[in-house]
Write a protein that holds these residues in place. Structure first.
Motif, PDB file in Angstrom:
ATOM      1  N   VAL A 200      -0.101  -1.225  -4.963  1.00 38.10           N
ATOM      2  CA  VAL A 200       0.712  -1.182  -6.180  1.00 38.10           C
ATOM      3  C   VAL A 200       1.816  -2.237  -6.131  1.00 38.10           C
ATOM      4  O   VAL A 200       2.210  -2.720  -5.057  1.00 38.10           O
ATOM      5  CB  VAL A 200       1.359   0.213  -6.374  1.00 38.10           C
ATOM      6  CG1 VAL A 200       0.300   1.289  -6.504  1.00 38.10           C
ATOM      7  CG2 VAL A 200       2.328   0.543  -5.235  1.00 38.10           C
TER       8      VAL A 200
ATOM      9  N   ILE B 227      -0.727  -0.723 -10.844  1.00 39.77           N
ATOM     10  CA  ILE B 227      -1.775  -0.575  -9.826  1.00 39.77           C
ATOM     11  C   ILE B 227      -2.505  -1.909  -9.685  1.00 39.77           C
ATOM     12  O   ILE B 227      -3.061  -2.435 -10.647  1.00 39.77           O
ATOM     13  CB  ILE B 227      -2.761   0.542 -10.197  1.00 39.77           C
ATOM     14  CG1 ILE B 227      -2.052   1.897 -10.259  1.00 39.77           C
ATOM     15  CG2 ILE B 227      -3.899   0.590  -9.168  1.00 39.77           C
ATOM     16  CD1 ILE B 227      -2.950   3.044 -10.680  1.00 39.77           C
TER      17      ILE B 227
ATOM     18  N   GLY C 121      -4.737  -2.363  -6.913  1.00 37.51           N
ATOM     19  CA  GLY C 121      -6.021  -2.068  -6.282  1.00 37.51           C
ATOM     20  C   GLY C 121      -6.171  -0.581  -6.058  1.00 37.51           C
ATOM     21  O   GLY C 121      -5.375   0.025  -5.328  1.00 37.51           O
ATOM     22  N   HIS C 122      -7.153   0.030  -6.721  1.00 33.05           N
ATOM     23  CA  HIS C 122      -7.389   1.471  -6.569  1.00 33.05           C
ATOM     24  C   HIS C 122      -8.024   1.774  -5.211  1.00 33.05           C
ATOM     25  O   HIS C 122      -8.773   0.961  -4.670  1.00 33.05           O
ATOM     26  CB  HIS C 122      -8.312   1.980  -7.675  1.00 33.05           C
ATOM     27  CG  HIS C 122      -7.670   2.022  -9.022  1.00 33.05           C
ATOM     28  ND1 HIS C 122      -6.896   3.077  -9.442  1.00 33.05           N
ATOM     29  CD2 HIS C 122      -7.681   1.116 -10.038  1.00 33.05           C
ATOM     30  CE1 HIS C 122      -6.464   2.839 -10.675  1.00 33.05           C
ATOM     31  NE2 HIS C 122      -6.920   1.650 -11.060  1.00 33.05           N
ATOM     32  N   CYS C 123      -7.734   2.957  -4.679  1.00 34.95           N
ATOM     33  CA  CYS C 123      -8.318   3.391  -3.404  1.00 34.95           C
ATOM     34  C   CYS C 123      -9.142   4.652  -3.614  1.00 34.95           C
ATOM     35  O   CYS C 123      -8.689   5.601  -4.258  1.00 34.95           O
ATOM     36  CB  CYS C 123      -7.216   3.670  -2.381  1.00 34.95           C
ATOM     37  SG  CYS C 123      -7.836   4.202  -0.764  1.00 34.95           S
ATOM     38  N   ARG C 124     -10.346   4.657  -3.081  1.00 32.66           N
ATOM     39  CA  ARG C 124     -11.189   5.857  -3.129  1.00 32.66           C
ATOM     40  C   ARG C 124     -10.652   6.884  -2.137  1.00 32.66           C
ATOM     41  O   ARG C 124      -9.694   6.626  -1.408  1.00 32.66           O
ATOM     42  CB  ARG C 124     -12.619   5.483  -2.751  1.00 32.66           C
ATOM     43  CG  ARG C 124     -13.300   4.565  -3.763  1.00 32.66           C
ATOM     44  CD  ARG C 124     -14.476   3.820  -3.155  1.00 32.66           C
ATOM     45  NE  ARG C 124     -15.453   4.719  -2.552  1.00 32.66           N
ATOM     46  CZ  ARG C 124     -16.554   4.301  -1.932  1.00 32.66           C
ATOM     47  NH1 ARG C 124     -16.788   3.001  -1.806  1.00 32.66           N
ATOM     48  NH2 ARG C 124     -17.400   5.156  -1.417  1.00 32.66           N
TER      49      ARG C 124
ATOM     50  N   GLU D  44      -2.976   4.798  -0.115  1.00 24.05           N
ATOM     51  CA  GLU D  44      -3.598   3.509   0.223  1.00 24.05           C
ATOM     52  C   GLU D  44      -4.000   2.690  -0.997  1.00 24.05           C
ATOM     53  O   GLU D  44      -4.622   1.631  -0.844  1.00 24.05           O
ATOM     54  CB  GLU D  44      -4.790   3.676   1.171  1.00 24.05           C
ATOM     55  CG  GLU D  44      -4.397   4.113   2.562  1.00 24.05           C
ATOM     56  CD  GLU D  44      -3.351   3.207   3.207  1.00 24.05           C
ATOM     57  OE1 GLU D  44      -3.570   1.994   3.296  1.00 24.05           O
ATOM     58  OE2 GLU D  44      -2.284   3.731   3.608  1.00 24.05           O
ATOM     59  N   SER D  45      -3.651   3.154  -2.193  1.00 26.37           N
ATOM     60  CA  SER D  45      -3.783   2.295  -3.369  1.00 26.37           C
ATOM     61  C   SER D  45      -2.760   1.171  -3.242  1.00 26.37           C
ATOM     62  O   SER D  45      -1.685   1.341  -2.651  1.00 26.37           O
ATOM     63  CB  SER D  45      -3.539   3.086  -4.657  1.00 26.37           C
ATOM     64  OG  SER D  45      -4.557   4.053  -4.826  1.00 26.37           O
TER      65      SER D  45
ATOM     66  N   TRP E 233       0.839  -1.200   0.000  1.00 30.19           N
ATOM     67  CA  TRP E 233       0.000   0.000   0.000  1.00 30.19           C
ATOM     68  C   TRP E 233       0.875   1.251   0.000  1.00 30.19           C
ATOM     69  O   TRP E 233       1.926   1.277   0.651  1.00 30.19           O
ATOM     70  CB  TRP E 233      -0.882   0.016   1.251  1.00 30.19           C
ATOM     71  CG  TRP E 233      -1.994  -0.984   1.246  1.00 30.19           C
ATOM     72  CD1 TRP E 233      -3.293  -0.758   0.922  1.00 30.19           C
ATOM     73  CD2 TRP E 233      -1.909  -2.367   1.608  1.00 30.19           C
ATOM     74  NE1 TRP E 233      -4.037  -1.909   1.044  1.00 30.19           N
ATOM     75  CE2 TRP E 233      -3.205  -2.922   1.458  1.00 30.19           C
ATOM     76  CE3 TRP E 233      -0.861  -3.209   2.015  1.00 30.19           C
ATOM     77  CZ2 TRP E 233      -3.481  -4.259   1.724  1.00 30.19           C
ATOM     78  CZ3 TRP E 233      -1.131  -4.551   2.270  1.00 30.19           C
ATOM     79  CH2 TRP E 233      -2.424  -5.056   2.129  1.00 30.19           C
TER      80      TRP E 233
ATOM     81  N   ILE F 263      -1.560   9.387  -7.846  1.00 30.63           N
ATOM     82  CA  ILE F 263      -2.223   8.204  -7.281  1.00 30.63           C
ATOM     83  C   ILE F 263      -2.643   8.435  -5.825  1.00 30.63           C
ATOM     84  O   ILE F 263      -1.941   9.111  -5.061  1.00 30.63           O
ATOM     85  CB  ILE F 263      -1.300   6.960  -7.397  1.00 30.63           C
ATOM     86  CG1 ILE F 263      -2.114   5.687  -7.174  1.00 30.63           C
ATOM     87  CG2 ILE F 263      -0.144   7.037  -6.411  1.00 30.63           C
ATOM     88  CD1 ILE F 263      -1.335   4.426  -7.532  1.00 30.63           C
ATOM     89  N   GLN F 264      -3.804   7.928  -5.477  1.00 28.62           N
ATOM     90  CA  GLN F 264      -4.363   8.102  -4.132  1.00 28.62           C
ATOM     91  C   GLN F 264      -3.588   7.256  -3.114  1.00 28.62           C
ATOM     92  O   GLN F 264      -3.198   6.125  -3.386  1.00 28.62           O
ATOM     93  CB  GLN F 264      -5.837   7.652  -4.144  1.00 28.62           C
ATOM     94  CG  GLN F 264      -6.520   7.590  -2.801  1.00 28.62           C
ATOM     95  CD  GLN F 264      -6.739   8.954  -2.175  1.00 28.62           C
ATOM     96  OE1 GLN F 264      -7.085   9.914  -2.859  1.00 28.62           O
ATOM     97  NE2 GLN F 264      -6.529   9.054  -0.876  1.00 28.62           N
TER      98      GLN F 264
END
Length: 593
Positions: free
Chosen positions: A71, A103, A105-108, A68-69, A26, A65-66
């Protein structure tokens, strides 16, 4: 080779210099220095600093990039310059120059930052518990919990205990707390109960001929939440042994806890042989059966002093004549404390609902005297007697409480803790264990004035069983014991009553006839009548042990998925409504308010 990583985020060091590595995790934090972007990549094991410069084709994407994504990063390990080494990180001597990234998992947008251990509202933390658990401190607490449980399992096996699992669906029993009930589909109108503890089952295991049992047992009680108690469920190290006396149980538990606390904490143990303190003595000296022995302050009974003619403190004297008790707390070498110190304690006591705490300081010029608002009411001879009872010296001070025994005990226990904290005399770098023993078998309910069990109804009374004074049940002591550490009760235990006829007699004293006992405890009573060995056990709370080791004050901080104060799981939205079909299947209907 695993496509996601060649190493975890705490493994890399100077020995990996110039190696090509793959890391996944993360994005914990980013620092943009214009031409250079630093990324702290985090996984379960730790952090690694990664760096990318502006010429890299991934620079702009990584810049946006947000946090907590998740990678995957491929790059080369390089040694940091001496002035940029981070000694707080295992990987602090190196960093990874990013060549490629992906990436996973993407994080909102985050409802709360993860890289900080700053306190946030309970509602946010529990609704997004999966994010809260990523934060360093609580993440480490949960890992500690796992390690503690593994250690306990290994130690119990070494001590010759066998691990068994007891039923989760069982019958309701009057063990002190409210049961959680589960309706039975196959038996309409009847209910299972989730076990408040495996009490009866672990006794049945002993009756079955197994000698030493343990279990990391889930327990379910419909109780209100407290800082040291979760609403709903908790875990305990449940253990039971056959052919044992009280000391045999103590020997096992002391060995386990000493090894456990030495293994997982740098704090020192004040004693490795835990003191045994009778219940009556604990209530007298500390005002509680959960004493914090790191606090040296003691409570003394001075009721008889106020029957002397040379004591003129009329308010207390009148109360004593009507049956009130006087207790005092002695503080050593406090003569130089300002008046505000004493007045603040008195004010605090009134805020707790007490009438306050009278006080004075012992002085000596030519004669012994007392300085303070009530000092003038005591003659020199009375003061000398007080000094004899309390082992007080010139320069010491005393706080007095007067009232009904339960009220005095309560305020003195709280005051002992408060004064100890204000004087900063509690050694926070120590663990101090003790056993509280010789509990009364029965007590009188203050509201109904009826006799009831004070602790565990399945306990063995002390003394010659043929000469027990059943006409005076409050005089009967039991082989019941608590283990306490730093003022926290870790567990209650007992040597069990394995004699059915004695059990009928003891239950009759609290209003149960033979038929009621057989109805409520049919399985155990029946089993005990087929040859039961003397046996006993205890069940230290896992949650509270980890709380102490992690130096946390709230049990939520060592529980993976706790409920809130209203026994609600905000993350999973429980408890929840169920469909009409489900209710119909269970032969239930809801009565709307």
């Amino acid at each position: 080779m695993n496509k996601y990583r060649t190493h975890n985020c705490s493994e890399l060091s100077k020995t990996n210099k110039d190696q090509s590595v793959v890391l996944s995790g993360w994005i914990n934090k980013k620092r943009d220095h214009g031409n250079l972007l630093f990324i702290d990549l985090r996984d379960n094991y730790g952090l690694t600093q990664c760096v990318v410069d502006k010429s890299n084709k991934y620079f702009k994407e990584l810049e946006k990039i947000q946090l907590e994504s998740v990678v995957k990063i491929t790059g080369k390990v390089v040694e940091r310059s001496k002035d940029t080494i981070n000694s707080e990180l295992k990987t602090g001597e190196v960093e990874v120059n990013i060549n490629e990234f992906e990436i996973l998992g993407h994080c909102r947008e985050l409802p709360m930052p993860v890289f900080s251990d700053q306190e946030y509202a309970e509602e946010i933390r529990l609704k997004y518990r999966f994010l809260d658990l990523r934060r360093k401190k609580i993440h480490q607490n949960i890992i500690l919990r796992s390690q503690v449980i593994s250690f306990i399992r290994n130690e119990m096996t070494k001590l010759g205990f066998l691990e068994f699992q007891t039923p989760i669906l069982t019958s309701s029993s009057p063990e002190g707390a409210r049961d959680f009930l589960v309706p039975s589909r196959l038996n309409p109108g009847k209910f299972y109960a989730l076990p408040q503890a495996p009490q009866q089952f672990k006794q049945l295991i002993m009756v079955s001929g197994f000698d030493k049992y343990f279990q990391i047992a889930p327990c379910f009680r419909d109780e209100d939440a407290r800082a040291d108690r979760s609403p709903g469920e908790f875990y305990q190290l449940d253990l039971e042994m056959s052919f044992v006396e009280q000391e045999d149980v103590f020997k096992v538990v002391e060995k386990l806890l000493v090894n456990l606390f030495k293994k997982f904490s740098s704090k020192k143990l004040l004693q490795e042989k835990f003191p045994r303190i009778p219940y009556d003595e604990a209530m007298m000296k500390y005002g509680t059966d959960k004493p914090d022995l790191r606090n040296p302050l003691l409570i003394y009974d001075l009721t008889n002093i106020f029957t002397r003619e040379d004591v003129k403190f009329e308010i207390f004297k009148k109360l004593v004549k009507s049956g009130s008790k006087v207790r005092c707390i002695l503080t050593k070498k406090t003569k130089d404390k300002p008046r505000s110190f004493f007045d603040n304690i008195d004010k605090w006591a009134k805020e707790q609902g007490a009438s306050g705490l009278a006080y004075f300081t012992i002085e000596k010029d030519k004669n012994i005297s007392a300085k303070g608002p009530v000092g003038k009411f005591f003659s020199e001879e009375a003061l000398k007697e007080i000094m004899k009872i309390t082992s007080a010296e010139v320069g010491d001070s005393m706080f007095f409480a007067c009232g009904k025994i339960n009220e005095v005990v309560k305020i003195c226990a709280l005051a002992r803790e408060k004064i100890g904290q204000d004087l900063d005399i509690i050694d926070k770098d120590k663990f101090s264990f003790c056993w509280i023993v010789d509990y009364p078998m029965f007590e009188k309910n203050s509201e109904t004035n009826k006799i009831q069990f004070s602790h565990n109804p399945f306990s063995m009374p002390q003394g010659d069983l043929n000469k027990l004074d059943f006409k005076n049940p409050l005089s009967i002591k039991a082989y019941q014991y608590d283990i306490v550490c730093n003022g926290v009760e870790l567990s209650s235990g007992a040597i069990r009553n394995h004699i059915p006829e004695l059990m009928y007699k003891l239950f009759s004293l609290v209003g149960y006839d033979k038929n009621q006992v057989e109805e409520k405890f049919s399985g155990m009573i029946n089993a005990l009548s087929y040859g039961a060995p003397p046996h006993g056990g205890i069940a230290p709370g896992i949650d509270r042990i980890v709380m102490l080791l992690a130096n946390e004050k709230n049990i939520r901080e060592v529980t993976m998925f706790p409920m809130n104060q209203n026994a609600q799981d905000l993350m999973m939205d429980a408890p929840s409504e169920v469909s009409a079909d489900q209710l119909k299947e269970l032969n239930l209907s809801l009565k709307k308010k």
